[in-house]
Write an enzyme that holds these catalytic residues in place. Structure first.
Site, PDB file in Angstrom:
ATOM      1  N   GLU A 293       0.810  -1.222   0.000  1.00 63.84           N
ATOM      2  CA  GLU A 293       0.000   0.000   0.000  1.00 63.84           C
ATOM      3  C   GLU A 293       0.846   1.276   0.000  1.00 63.84           C
ATOM      4  O   GLU A 293       0.497   2.269  -0.638  1.00 63.84           O
ATOM      5  CB  GLU A 293      -0.979   0.003   1.169  1.00 63.84           C
ATOM      6  CG  GLU A 293      -2.172  -0.913   0.986  1.00 63.84           C
ATOM      7  CD  GLU A 293      -1.859  -2.369   1.320  1.00 63.84           C
ATOM      8  OE1 GLU A 293      -0.762  -2.623   1.857  1.00 63.84           O
ATOM      9  OE2 GLU A 293      -2.700  -3.244   1.052  1.00 63.84           O
TER      10      GLU A 293
ATOM     11  N   HIS B  50     -11.512  -4.765   8.326  1.00 64.69           N
ATOM     12  CA  HIS B  50     -11.945  -4.646   6.930  1.00 64.69           C
ATOM     13  C   HIS B  50     -13.298  -3.945   6.790  1.00 64.69           C
ATOM     14  O   HIS B  50     -13.982  -4.123   5.786  1.00 64.69           O
ATOM     15  CB  HIS B  50     -12.034  -6.029   6.277  1.00 64.69           C
ATOM     16  CG  HIS B  50     -10.712  -6.633   5.920  1.00 64.69           C
ATOM     17  ND1 HIS B  50      -9.808  -7.021   6.874  1.00 64.69           N
ATOM     18  CD2 HIS B  50     -10.127  -6.906   4.729  1.00 64.69           C
ATOM     19  CE1 HIS B  50      -8.736  -7.520   6.277  1.00 64.69           C
ATOM     20  NE2 HIS B  50      -8.899  -7.460   4.971  1.00 64.69           N
TER      21      HIS B  50
END
Lengths: 336, 324
Positions: free
Chosen positions: A70, A139
């Site tokens: 990321e 998540h």
């Protein structure tokens, strides 16, 4: 106008804008999907189905599958934006901003200011967020308030297919870094989408309905829940002014204040914990600037101050519900 | 490698400019007029100039928070830099950047960086843009032995290899990350280049105190990368004359260490000895440049001192391109 869902609106907007502007590139984990496998590229067009066909149409120069990295994805987007491109970087879960936060917060958000206004950073980061699919603590989070707090970033949360197209188009044509939040439970929501060129300016809340008794401010999935609450109280003759913020930075303060000045009552609905939240921010803004209009203390309907649980019933209890919004509306109306 | 007379004079001028800029800052900081953190590059000039002299204005570099040398080598305006470090309105970034964040996108300098390891992925982004544009440009990141231990650097190297973009990872190993030695903190037996090789990248090693060796290595690297072979890396053994930041008493240095490296590893002295020894340039040629550089730095300091402070009313300008 075509009828499509939010996923289709995003895919078709990416196709159209990438066709229109060759500087737009897309990068992220599995945006092509299948690279390095027996299935081959485009075995999957994005984990959320938001990039099918892009690789075939625009090729590997512009549609770039990345490793699970990321910081590298967002940092590369920042560097490409400084080098004349318009990158769209995808984080398949908004929770992963934590891994790449430096590149968002210290780098792309600050370039323009720190370099004396001599540059721009036209990067769009697409972040998939929200609870409702039992994806649990790491998540499911709605981290828009955290990014809204960072000067230099624009924060966008479409709730309808038309806004998904209009706001994404605006993001791709602007010159600031945009955090584009896509709620994972809203991808299938259908609606009319204007044909052709459709841009939705940032900082203009959508008036979902006008009722005059209580102002309800919401964004994302909470707009739909607020509509259910509004339907429920309408049976008792209670009218809701419902505002869908569309963007939290810039924030349409005028629309909120104008409505509260009429109704004198405010409920803010926010799918995240209450401390230092969007709800707290808006409640404070209204209290400071429209105090004499208020007939009741502003109410905040938020998640509890806890991580997001997995179990279905626990998750349902965690997410602000239409019932809780309805209760808050009745509470501010009953205040004397 | 054959450098002509003008190229040699130019290289010396830029190295000398960096050196005098830094030596002068080291003195000026003591006056208290310059605030914040200032990290000096003196000692490492051969690296910045050895590379940037071979870059075009359209090649992009991303720097570290020891960034003055990279700025000067890439062509940033020296007076604008000095004003920036003094926090003046006429600074390259209007006094918003200071020493640690100076940028000048007009010359392909995408910024010094206050975050160790912050720049490496951005150089990959610049390299992605370069490859799309197809004009043989490159994206370069400078990293120290400190940044080589950051995850961003690893992610950036892997992404560059995977996407085969024209990125160059320049590791300036001056043997100290802040106040900790590479003997302690670099786990691959102090060998940074082998990390790049581990990602599948071709890597070079050079004596970063020797301009000619450094220059030659960069010539090879640029040829390799511009030919479309994907990214490359180089580790340079170099020296930092001053502390991590100005004011750092350097108690971690060995006895006589700084005197020894200044005597034995000075890239400017080595350059002078080499070019005068080979009768390429004369001492008089170089002395003339020395005098011109000193005059430029004097002017830069005087103009920076005289320049206006930024208007506080502009404090929230330029946050966004457009804020409705």
């Amino acid at each position: 106008m075509a009828i499509m869902n939010i996923r289709e609106a995003i895919v078709s907007t990416l196709h159209a804008e990438m066709e229109r502007d060759s500087d737009i590139i897309l990068l992220g984990e599995d945006v092509v999907g299948g690279n390095g496998t027996a299935g081959g590229p485009e075995a999957i067009g994005g984990i959320w189905g938001t990039s099918p066909g892009l690789w075939k149409k625009f090729g590997p120069e512009r549609v770039i599958d990345t490793p699970i990295s990321e910081s590298a994805i967002i940092g590369a987007a920042a560097g490409a934006a400084l080098s004349g491109k318009r990158p769209v970087a995808e984080l398949m879960f908004a929770d992963f901003v934590g891994v790449s936060l430096d590149q968002i917060w210290n780098q792309m958000a600050k370039f323009r200011y720190m370099f004396g206004g001599k540059t721009k950073c036209p990067a769009v980061v697409r972040l998939v967020y929200g609870a409702g699919m039992q994806t649990a603590a790491q998540h499911s989070q709605s981290v828009y308030a955290m990014l809204t707090a960072m000067p230099g970033l624009k924060v966008v949360l479409p709730t309808t297919p038309a806004d998904a197209k209009g706001l994404l188009t605006e993001a791709l044509r602007g010159d600031d870094p945009v955090m584009f939040f896509e709620h994972k439970t809203l991808y299938g929501v259908k609606g009319e989408v204007p044909d052709g060129d459709h841009r939705q300016r940032f900082g203009e809340a959508r008036v979902v309905r006008e009722g005059g008794d209580v102002t309800v401010v919401a964004c994302g999935r909470m707009v739909n829940f607020s509509e259910k609450a509004a339907d429920a109280v309408a049976k008792d003759g209670i009218g809701i002014d419902l505002l869908d913020l569309r963007t939290t930075s810039p924030l349409d303060e005028d629309a909120i204040l104008e409505s509260v000045e009429q109704t004198g009552r405010l409920v803010v609905v926010d799918e995240s914990p209450p401390r230092c939240s969007l709800a707290a921010d808006i409640a404070a803004m209204v209290t400071e600037r429209a105090f004499t209009s208020l007939k009741a203390p502003p109410a905040m309907v938020t998640a509890p101050h806890s991580p997001i649980p997995f179990a279905r019933n626990l998750e349902r209890a965690w997410v602000p519900s239409p019932q809780k919004i309805e209760d808050a509306v009745r509470r501010v109306l009953a205040f004397r | 490698m054959q450098l002509n007379r003008d190229e040699l004079l130019g290289a010396y001028r830029r190295m000398k400019t960096i050196r005098e800029f830094e030596e002068r800052l080291h003195e000026e900081i003591k006056t208290g007029e310059i605030g914040g953190f200032t990290h000096l590059y003196a000692g490492q000039e051969a690296v910045a100039v050895g590379l940037c002299d071979q870059l075009t204005i359209d090649d992009k570099i991303v720097s570290t928070h020891r960034g003055h040398g990279h700025c000067i080598a890439k062509g940033c305006d020296v007076k604008g830099m000095m004003k920036e470090i003094y926090g003046r309105a006429g600074g390259l970034c209007k006094g918003r950047a200071g020493s640690m964040h100076i940028a000048d996108l007009d010359v392909g300098m995408l910024g010094a960086n206050g975050i160790v390891g912050g720049g490496a992925p951005q150089a990959v982004g610049a390299a992605i843009a370069a490859r799309i544009d197809g004009k043989g440009r490159v994206g370069v990141t400078f990293s120290g032995d400190g940044a080589c231990n950051q995850g961003t650097t690893f992610e950036a190297m892997n992404l560059a290899v995977v996407t085969k973009v024209p990125a160059i990872f320049v590791f300036e190993n001056n043997h100290y990350s802040e106040h900790t030695g590479d003997a302690y903190a670099v786990g691959t037996n102090r060998d940074i280049a082998s990390r790049a090789e581990g990602f599948g990248m071709k890597a070079w090693r050079a004596n970063g105190c020797d301009f000619f060796e450094t220059y030659a290595a960069f010539t090879e690297i640029l040829e390799y990368v511009r030919a479309g072979n994907g990214p490359a890396a180089i580790e340079l053994d170099t020296e930092r004359y001053y502390g991590h930041f100005e004011g750092d008493p350097q108690r971690y240095r060995g006895k006589g260490e700084l005197d020894r490296i200044r005597a034995e590893r000075d890239c400017l002295k080595a350059f002078r000895a080499r070019v005068t020894g080979a009768a390429l340039l004369t001492d008089a040629d170089l002395d003339t440049i020395d005098a011109e550089v000193l005059a430029l730095i004097d002017e830069a300091v005087a103009e920076a001192r005289a320049d206006e402070q930024p208007d506080p009313a502009t404090v929230a300008d330029d946050v966004y391109v457009e804020y409705y």
